[in-house]
Design a protein around this motif. Structure first.
Motif, PDB file in Angstrom:
ATOM      1  N   GLU A  67      -6.358  10.143 -14.007  1.00  0.00           N
ATOM      2  CA  GLU A  67      -6.384  11.483 -14.558  1.00  0.00           C
ATOM      3  C   GLU A  67      -5.737  12.198 -14.057  1.00  0.00           C
ATOM      4  O   GLU A  67      -5.536  13.895 -14.435  1.00  0.00           O
ATOM      5  CB  GLU A  67      -7.314  11.809 -13.032  1.00  0.00           C
ATOM      6  CG  GLU A  67      -8.768  10.916 -13.938  1.00  0.00           C
ATOM      7  CD  GLU A  67      -9.895  11.403 -14.759  1.00  0.00           C
ATOM      8  OE1 GLU A  67      -9.746  12.402 -15.126  1.00  0.00           O
ATOM      9  OE2 GLU A  67     -10.229  10.361 -15.199  1.00  0.00           O
ATOM     10  N   ALA A  68      -4.608  11.808 -13.175  1.00  0.00           N
ATOM     11  CA  ALA A  68      -3.321  12.792 -12.746  1.00  0.00           C
ATOM     12  C   ALA A  68      -2.526  11.718 -12.363  1.00  0.00           C
ATOM     13  O   ALA A  68      -1.793  10.309 -12.360  1.00  0.00           O
ATOM     14  CB  ALA A  68      -3.566  13.497 -11.227  1.00  0.00           C
ATOM     15  N   TYR A  69      -1.339  12.001 -11.783  1.00  0.00           N
ATOM     16  CA  TYR A  69       0.192  11.440 -11.481  1.00  0.00           C
ATOM     17  C   TYR A  69      -0.281  10.418 -10.534  1.00  0.00           C
ATOM     18  O   TYR A  69      -1.033  10.937  -9.570  1.00  0.00           O
ATOM     19  CB  TYR A  69       1.418  12.163 -11.232  1.00  0.00           C
ATOM     20  CG  TYR A  69       1.919  12.432 -12.445  1.00  0.00           C
ATOM     21  CD1 TYR A  69       2.642  12.430 -13.341  1.00  0.00           C
ATOM     22  CD2 TYR A  69       2.189  13.718 -12.326  1.00  0.00           C
ATOM     23  CE1 TYR A  69       3.584  12.379 -14.452  1.00  0.00           C
ATOM     24  CE2 TYR A  69       2.830  14.452 -13.541  1.00  0.00           C
ATOM     25  CZ  TYR A  69       3.773  13.860 -14.972  1.00  0.00           C
ATOM     26  OH  TYR A  69       4.240  14.005 -15.647  1.00  0.00           O
ATOM     27  N   VAL A  70      -0.144   9.528  -9.812  1.00  0.00           N
ATOM     28  CA  VAL A  70       0.188   8.708  -9.427  1.00  0.00           C
ATOM     29  C   VAL A  70       0.808   9.365  -7.983  1.00  0.00           C
ATOM     30  O   VAL A  70       1.897   9.616  -8.398  1.00  0.00           O
ATOM     31  CB  VAL A  70       0.757   7.621  -9.190  1.00  0.00           C
ATOM     32  CG1 VAL A  70       0.108   6.268  -7.613  1.00  0.00           C
ATOM     33  CG2 VAL A  70      -0.665   6.887 -10.065  1.00  0.00           C
ATOM     34  N   PRO A  71      -0.307   9.409  -6.569  1.00  0.00           N
ATOM     35  CA  PRO A  71       0.542  10.100  -5.680  1.00  0.00           C
ATOM     36  C   PRO A  71       1.473   9.541  -5.137  1.00  0.00           C
ATOM     37  O   PRO A  71       1.393   8.920  -4.131  1.00  0.00           O
ATOM     38  CB  PRO A  71      -0.395  10.579  -4.873  1.00  0.00           C
ATOM     39  CG  PRO A  71      -1.321  10.035  -4.852  1.00  0.00           C
ATOM     40  CD  PRO A  71      -1.530   8.955  -6.217  1.00  0.00           C
ATOM     41  N   PHE A  72       3.022   9.305  -5.534  1.00  0.00           N
ATOM     42  CA  PHE A  72       3.843   8.639  -4.226  1.00  0.00           C
ATOM     43  C   PHE A  72       5.067   9.624  -5.203  1.00  0.00           C
ATOM     44  O   PHE A  72       5.427   9.722  -6.699  1.00  0.00           O
ATOM     45  CB  PHE A  72       3.859   7.412  -4.916  1.00  0.00           C
ATOM     46  CG  PHE A  72       4.176   6.760  -5.898  1.00  0.00           C
ATOM     47  CD1 PHE A  72       6.079   6.018  -6.201  1.00  0.00           C
ATOM     48  CD2 PHE A  72       3.516   6.428  -7.399  1.00  0.00           C
ATOM     49  CE1 PHE A  72       5.917   5.985  -7.517  1.00  0.00           C
ATOM     50  CE2 PHE A  72       3.710   5.822  -7.849  1.00  0.00           C
ATOM     51  CZ  PHE A  72       5.489   5.593  -8.547  1.00  0.00           C
ATOM     52  N   GLU A  73       6.130   9.129  -4.439  1.00  0.00           N
ATOM     53  CA  GLU A  73       7.550   9.229  -5.056  1.00  0.00           C
ATOM     54  C   GLU A  73       8.459   8.567  -4.151  1.00  0.00           C
ATOM     55  O   GLU A  73       8.587   7.932  -3.469  1.00  0.00           O
ATOM     56  CB  GLU A  73       7.679  10.627  -4.556  1.00  0.00           C
ATOM     57  CG  GLU A  73       7.714  11.237  -3.051  1.00  0.00           C
ATOM     58  CD  GLU A  73       8.206  12.714  -2.200  1.00  0.00           C
ATOM     59  OE1 GLU A  73       8.559  13.157  -3.385  1.00  0.00           O
ATOM     60  OE2 GLU A  73       8.132  13.260  -1.636  1.00  0.00           O
ATOM     61  N   LEU A  74       9.688   8.794  -4.707  1.00  0.00           N
ATOM     62  CA  LEU A  74      10.927   7.464  -4.346  1.00  0.00           C
ATOM     63  C   LEU A  74      11.827   8.422  -3.344  1.00  0.00           C
ATOM     64  O   LEU A  74      12.112   9.668  -3.945  1.00  0.00           O
ATOM     65  CB  LEU A  74      11.419   7.303  -5.784  1.00  0.00           C
ATOM     66  CG  LEU A  74      13.468   6.298  -5.542  1.00  0.00           C
ATOM     67  CD1 LEU A  74      13.037   5.872  -6.941  1.00  0.00           C
ATOM     68  CD2 LEU A  74      14.115   7.103  -5.603  1.00  0.00           C
ATOM     69  N   ALA A  75      12.182   8.221  -2.708  1.00  0.00           N
ATOM     70  CA  ALA A  75      13.081   8.510  -1.381  1.00  0.00           C
ATOM     71  C   ALA A  75      14.960   7.416  -1.108  1.00  0.00           C
ATOM     72  O   ALA A  75      14.414   6.692  -1.199  1.00  0.00           O
ATOM     73  CB  ALA A  75      12.775   9.031  -0.807  1.00  0.00           C
ATOM     74  N   LEU A  76      15.680   7.715  -1.244  1.00  0.00           N
ATOM     75  CA  LEU A  76      16.762   7.266  -1.269  1.00  0.00           C
ATOM     76  C   LEU A  76      17.100   7.168   0.469  1.00  0.00           C
ATOM     77  O   LEU A  76      16.882   8.462   1.400  1.00  0.00           O
ATOM     78  CB  LEU A  76      18.171   7.668  -2.136  1.00  0.00           C
ATOM     79  CG  LEU A  76      18.048   7.639  -3.513  1.00  0.00           C
ATOM     80  CD1 LEU A  76      19.145   8.744  -3.847  1.00  0.00           C
ATOM     81  CD2 LEU A  76      17.790   6.492  -4.245  1.00  0.00           C
ATOM     82  N   ASP A  77      17.564   5.805   0.743  1.00  0.00           N
ATOM     83  CA  ASP A  77      17.844   5.624   2.290  1.00  0.00           C
ATOM     84  C   ASP A  77      19.151   6.495   2.457  1.00  0.00           C
ATOM     85  O   ASP A  77      19.949   6.337   1.504  1.00  0.00           O
ATOM     86  CB  ASP A  77      18.451   4.403   2.288  1.00  0.00           C
ATOM     87  CG  ASP A  77      16.636   3.529   2.060  1.00  0.00           C
ATOM     88  OD1 ASP A  77      15.886   3.627   2.551  1.00  0.00           O
ATOM     89  OD2 ASP A  77      17.093   2.167   1.955  1.00  0.00           O
TER      90      ASP A  77
END
Length: 358
Positions: A67-77
């Motif tokens: 239905e949509a993008y999985v609601p997560f994102e990448l963040a660098l340390d």
């Protein structure tokens, strides 16, 4: 054609390896202070974007998101340097490759362009495109040499740019198609989107759009990446695939009005093919053709597929009627047209013509 999951995974791995090798030559630069080519992003932001997309594509497939993008994102340390960024790109590329390898061919997951989903081959091609194009952007900003292989570029073009007429130089073609370069005799591209293959759902079948890559393989005697019922694909399918290739090479192929494999849901076997002979004409008429593997005949598959594909076509404002011609003695095909609601409109010694109006 080789197993498309393995092929797509290998292409992702090759694209990432080439990008990392090129960018590592400038790892001592301040990527945050250098703009990535024509983009508004810095090279660091662009590299992070590539990693984010690779991870997102893996997540879509692995999570079977519909239905949509999985609601997560990448963040660098905090404090991650350029070498660390490249490690993240390698890692997310490996995740996408592994997901493509392990995902069944029939699985599709959400992506907005242009039909709201894509299969594993589509996600692999999108991942490769992100890597190639944004590495080009970063290389331009950092002043390093970068040119991917023609094979990688062709992989992308024949899967998610089916509407783009190929040229002798696949890399220059891909750059032109995405507004990053010029091709002699072609106008500049100001806006663009790639195009994943379309599927049309029927009761017992899934009609899967055949990409130029699959059509080329079928025309040359391969299986197009599909598992076929014994006896398939038959000559009519291979001839139709050849017409798709010809249209693609001429720059007039439009996926919605192309060719579809008829895949049986119960076992994933392909039982035939159906498709249009081109885009609708100026009178709103579009012509359809079809064939089935011999062992699949007599089960109503062709009628079911024809109803589904015709209904989709007639829902489009540019279509007023679907047209088909068959030989007078092809009683089985004529019966299919009758059951699908088509009406006979003309006949001569060679053909009987039928149409279905909206």
């Amino acid at each position: 054609m080789r197993n498309t999951g393995e092929l797509g995974a290998e292409q992702v791995e090759a694209a990432v390896a080439g990008a990392v090798a090129a960018l590592r030559t400038a790892v001592d630069r301040d990527w945050a202070a250098v703009r990535a080519g024509r983009l508004e992003w810095s090279c660091r932001e662009t590299a992070t974007h590539v990693a984010s997309d690779l991870l997102a594509y893996a997540g879509q497939l692995a999570g079977r998101a519909t239905e949509a993008y999985v609601p997560f994102e990448l963040a660098l340390d905090e404090g991650t340097g350029n070498e660390g960024v490249l490690q993240v790109v390698r890692t997310t590329g490996a995740l996408l490759a592994a997901t493509v390898r392990s995902t069944p061919r029939e699985v599709r997951a959400f992506h907005p362009y242009p039909f709201r989903d894509a299969d594993r081959d589509g996600f692999a091609a999108m991942g490769v495109a992100e890597v190639l194009l944004h590495t080009h952007d970063m290389a331009a900003g950092l002043g390093v040499a970068y040119e991917p292989s023609a094979e990688l570029c062709g992989y992308v073009l024949t899967r998610i740019f089916p509407h783009v007429r190929p040229a002798a130089d696949a890399w220059r073609t891909l750059l032109w198609a995405t507004g990053r370069g010029e091709l002699p005799g072609r106008p500049p591209v100001d806006g663009w989107k790639w195009c994943n293959n379309l599927v049309v759902h029927a009761e017992r079948l899934t009609l899967e759009g055949i990409t130029p890559a699959a059509a080329s393989d079928l025309a040359l005697g391969g299986d197009g990446g599909f598992r076929w019922l014994e006896g398939g694909p038959i000559d009519g399918t291979r001839e139709g695939a050849g017409l798709v290739v010809k249209a693609y090479e001429g720059g007039v192929h439009r996926p919605e009005w192309g060719m579809y494999a008829l895949v049986r849901r119960t076992d994933g076997l392909t039982v035939g093919a159906m498709g249009f002979h081109g885009v609708p004409d100026e009178d709103g008429r579009v012509e359809v053709g079809y064939d089935l593997v011999e062992g699949a005949r007599g089960h109503g598959y062709a009628t079911e597929a024809l109803r589904a594909l015709s209904a989709r076509a007639l829902a489009r404002p540019e279509v007023s009627r679907v047209f088909a011609v068959v030989e007078p003695d092809n009683h089985a095909s004529r019966a299919v047209l009758g059951r699908a609601g088509f009406t006979r409109v003309a006949r001569d010694d060679e053909y009987v013509a039928y149409e279905l109006r909206g």
